[in-house]
Design an enzyme around this catalytic site. Sequence first.
Site, short mmCIF file in Angstrom:
data_model
loop_
_atom_site.label_atom_id
_atom_site.label_comp_id
_atom_site.label_asym_id
_atom_site.label_seq_id
_atom_site.Cartn_x
_atom_site.Cartn_y
_atom_site.Cartn_z
N PRO A 221 42.37 46.36 36.13
CA PRO A 221 42.40 44.93 36.38
C PRO A 221 42.81 44.51 37.78
O PRO A 221 42.51 43.40 38.19
CB PRO A 221 43.41 44.41 35.35
CG PRO A 221 44.24 45.58 35.00
CD PRO A 221 43.38 46.78 35.18
N ASP A 222 43.52 45.34 38.51
CA ASP A 222 43.95 44.91 39.85
C ASP A 222 42.84 45.20 40.81
O ASP A 222 42.81 45.55 41.84
CB ASP A 222 45.23 45.61 40.26
CG ASP A 222 46.39 45.17 39.40
OD1 ASP A 222 46.29 44.08 38.80
OD2 ASP A 222 47.38 45.89 39.32
#
Length: 71
Positions: A70-71
Site C-alpha cells: 500500500p505505500d
Amino acid sequence: RYRLLAEHHPALFERVREHVAAGRWRPAGAAVEAFDAVLPAPESIVRQILYGRRWFRRELGRDSRDLFLPD
C-alpha cells in the site's frame, strides 16, 4: 487480511473460497502482511512473500500472483 477474515468471519471466508474455486475471485496479496520495503533486509521481504503464498495455496487452493504494497 484474508487470514483475519477466516478467523473472524468464517462463513464469509467460505464464500470467498467458493468464488476462488469457481474462478470468480482472484486472490491478491502474496505476503503475510503489508511490509516496509525500504528498511528490512531482502530476506525478510522474500520470507513474507514465501509464507504468504504458502498460506494462499493451503487455504484457497490457489497462489496469489499479485503483491499488495500500500505505500
